[in-house]
Design an enzyme around this catalytic site. Structure first.
Site, PDB file in Angstrom:
ATOM      1  N   PRO A   9     -23.756 118.466  -0.266  1.00 26.65           N
ATOM      2  CA  PRO A   9     -23.284 117.128   0.074  1.00 26.65           C
ATOM      3  C   PRO A   9     -22.193 117.110   1.143  1.00 26.65           C
ATOM      4  O   PRO A   9     -21.291 117.955   1.144  1.00 26.65           O
ATOM      5  CB  PRO A   9     -22.729 116.589  -1.254  1.00 26.65           C
ATOM      6  CG  PRO A   9     -22.557 117.773  -2.132  1.00 26.65           C
ATOM      7  CD  PRO A   9     -23.582 118.767  -1.688  1.00 26.65           C
ATOM      8  N   ASN A  10     -22.320 116.153   2.042  1.00 25.34           N
ATOM      9  CA  ASN A  10     -21.341 115.858   3.101  1.00 25.34           C
ATOM     10  C   ASN A  10     -21.332 116.870   4.243  1.00 25.34           C
ATOM     11  O   ASN A  10     -20.576 116.695   5.200  1.00 25.34           O
ATOM     12  CB  ASN A  10     -19.917 115.709   2.521  1.00 25.34           C
ATOM     13  CG  ASN A  10     -19.848 114.622   1.464  1.00 25.34           C
ATOM     14  OD1 ASN A  10     -20.266 113.495   1.727  1.00 25.34           O
ATOM     15  ND2 ASN A  10     -19.400 114.944   0.272  1.00 25.34           N
ATOM     16  N   ARG A  17     -16.191 114.105   9.197  1.00 21.99           N
ATOM     17  CA  ARG A  17     -15.334 114.305   8.017  1.00 21.99           C
ATOM     18  C   ARG A  17     -14.165 115.245   8.342  1.00 21.99           C
ATOM     19  O   ARG A  17     -14.344 116.249   9.036  1.00 21.99           O
ATOM     20  CB  ARG A  17     -16.162 114.863   6.841  1.00 21.99           C
ATOM     21  CG  ARG A  17     -16.553 116.315   7.011  1.00 21.99           C
ATOM     22  CD  ARG A  17     -17.406 116.855   5.883  1.00 21.99           C
ATOM     23  NE  ARG A  17     -16.723 116.960   4.611  1.00 21.99           N
ATOM     24  CZ  ARG A  17     -17.042 117.855   3.667  1.00 21.99           C
ATOM     25  NH1 ARG A  17     -18.027 118.728   3.863  1.00 21.99           N
ATOM     26  NH2 ARG A  17     -16.403 117.877   2.532  1.00 21.99           N
ATOM     27  N   TYR A  22     -12.631 120.807   9.092  1.00 22.90           N
ATOM     28  CA  TYR A  22     -14.001 121.251   9.369  1.00 22.90           C
ATOM     29  C   TYR A  22     -14.347 121.315  10.857  1.00 22.90           C
ATOM     30  O   TYR A  22     -15.411 121.799  11.216  1.00 22.90           O
ATOM     31  CB  TYR A  22     -14.994 120.327   8.647  1.00 22.90           C
ATOM     32  CG  TYR A  22     -14.895 120.431   7.138  1.00 22.90           C
ATOM     33  CD1 TYR A  22     -15.396 121.532   6.456  1.00 22.90           C
ATOM     34  CD2 TYR A  22     -14.264 119.432   6.387  1.00 22.90           C
ATOM     35  CE1 TYR A  22     -15.289 121.646   5.081  1.00 22.90           C
ATOM     36  CE2 TYR A  22     -14.152 119.530   5.007  1.00 22.90           C
ATOM     37  CZ  TYR A  22     -14.671 120.640   4.362  1.00 22.90           C
ATOM     38  OH  TYR A  22     -14.555 120.745   2.997  1.00 22.90           O
ATOM     39  N   ASN A  73     -24.543 126.831   1.264  1.00 21.17           N
ATOM     40  CA  ASN A  73     -23.217 126.232   1.171  1.00 21.17           C
ATOM     41  C   ASN A  73     -23.387 125.035   0.227  1.00 21.17           C
ATOM     42  O   ASN A  73     -23.808 123.966   0.653  1.00 21.17           O
ATOM     43  CB  ASN A  73     -22.716 125.773   2.538  1.00 21.17           C
ATOM     44  CG  ASN A  73     -21.319 125.165   2.445  1.00 21.17           C
ATOM     45  OD1 ASN A  73     -20.810 124.910   1.346  1.00 21.17           O
ATOM     46  ND2 ASN A  73     -20.696 124.933   3.589  1.00 21.17           N
ATOM     47  N   ALA A  76     -19.395 120.590  -2.413  1.00 24.10           N
ATOM     48  CA  ALA A  76     -18.638 120.260  -3.632  1.00 24.10           C
ATOM     49  C   ALA A  76     -19.335 120.754  -4.906  1.00 24.10           C
ATOM     50  O   ALA A  76     -18.668 121.033  -5.912  1.00 24.10           O
ATOM     51  CB  ALA A  76     -18.407 118.757  -3.705  1.00 24.10           C
ATOM     52  N   GLU A  97     -23.495 133.100  -0.374  1.00 24.64           N
ATOM     53  CA  GLU A  97     -22.761 131.826  -0.449  1.00 24.64           C
ATOM     54  C   GLU A  97     -21.839 131.725   0.770  1.00 24.64           C
ATOM     55  O   GLU A  97     -21.139 132.691   1.090  1.00 24.64           O
ATOM     56  CB  GLU A  97     -21.941 131.835  -1.740  1.00 24.64           C
ATOM     57  CG  GLU A  97     -21.013 130.670  -1.925  1.00 24.64           C
ATOM     58  CD  GLU A  97     -20.115 130.859  -3.171  1.00 24.64           C
ATOM     59  OE1 GLU A  97     -20.186 131.921  -3.844  1.00 24.64           O
ATOM     60  OE2 GLU A  97     -19.333 129.942  -3.448  1.00 24.64           O
ATOM     61  N   HIS A  99     -18.907 129.225   2.869  1.00 26.27           N
ATOM     62  CA  HIS A  99     -18.040 128.051   2.981  1.00 26.27           C
ATOM     63  C   HIS A  99     -17.394 128.054   4.353  1.00 26.27           C
ATOM     64  O   HIS A  99     -16.883 129.094   4.790  1.00 26.27           O
ATOM     65  CB  HIS A  99     -16.955 128.060   1.899  1.00 26.27           C
ATOM     66  CG  HIS A  99     -17.549 128.025   0.531  1.00 26.27           C
ATOM     67  ND1 HIS A  99     -18.098 126.884   0.005  1.00 26.27           N
ATOM     68  CD2 HIS A  99     -17.744 129.004  -0.378  1.00 26.27           C
ATOM     69  CE1 HIS A  99     -18.585 127.165  -1.195  1.00 26.27           C
ATOM     70  NE2 HIS A  99     -18.403 128.444  -1.444  1.00 26.27           N
ATOM     71  N   ARG A 106      -7.076 126.281  -0.626  1.00 27.56           N
ATOM     72  CA  ARG A 106      -7.052 124.817  -0.679  1.00 27.56           C
ATOM     73  C   ARG A 106      -6.655 124.403  -2.109  1.00 27.56           C
ATOM     74  O   ARG A 106      -5.889 125.110  -2.753  1.00 27.56           O
ATOM     75  CB  ARG A 106      -8.429 124.275  -0.248  1.00 27.56           C
ATOM     76  CG  ARG A 106      -8.730 124.580   1.226  1.00 27.56           C
ATOM     77  CD  ARG A 106     -10.071 124.033   1.676  1.00 27.56           C
ATOM     78  NE  ARG A 106     -10.134 122.580   1.555  1.00 27.56           N
ATOM     79  CZ  ARG A 106     -11.243 121.859   1.743  1.00 27.56           C
ATOM     80  NH1 ARG A 106     -12.367 122.473   2.104  1.00 27.56           N
ATOM     81  NH2 ARG A 106     -11.232 120.548   1.599  1.00 27.56           N
TER      82      ARG A 106
END
Ligand code: DQA
Length: 143
Positions: A9-10, A17, A22, A73, A76, A97, A99, A106
């Site tokens: 998502p996103n 965003r 990012y 990725n 969330a 995986e 990111h 964070r």
């Protein structure tokens, strides 16, 4: 080699965003970056994005016996989804995986990753380059 890249998502909102985190590059730029890299290599690539957990799970299930590697990725859903972890375990395809940001530096809740219980490797904080590293890792180890 057949590799499926999944973005959660996103990720389609890249370039819009939280640009301070990012960056300014868009999701289209990400697709181009991956395709440009794999084009002249012996890699068949599919790049998929969904904002829906169920659709991501369906996509992972459909990958069974079709793909040799997955780059994911989960965005969330990384921090919440046992169901995505279980889907990856079910199809048992070597997974990396990725990111874009360094999730360890964070908020506390981003330090938990369910997918990392299955992933062979996790790459964090390297932006688009993380996807390239993930593809190289799958190519070197699971071709
Ligand atoms: C992300 C990190 C996640 O915590 C976040 O929810 C995302 C993107 C990353 O690529 O840095 O949407 O997976």
């Amino acid at each position: 080699m057949r590799i499926l890249v999944i973005n959660g998502p996103n990720i389609n909102m890249l370039g819009i965003r939280e640009r301070e985190l990012y960056g300014n590059k868009t999701y289209k730029d990400l697709i181009k970056c991956i395709k440009d890299y794999t084009d002249d290599k012996d890699i068949e690539i599919e790049i998929y994005q969904s904002n829906s957990e169920g659709q991501i799970i369906n996509k992972i299930q459909e990958a069974y016996k079709l793909y040799d590697g997955i780059v994911i990725n989960p965005a969330a859903y990384t921090h919440t989804s046992v169901a995505i972890l279980d889907a990856l375990k079910a199809v048992n395809i070597p997974t990396v995986e990725v990111h874009l940001t360094d999730v360890d530096n964070r908020e506390e809740f981003r330090k938990i990753s369910y997918v990392s219980y299955f992933a062979k490797k996790t790459i964090k904080g390297k932006g688009f380059e993380g996807y390239i590293e993930a593809i190289d890792y799958l190519k070197e180890n699971f071709k």
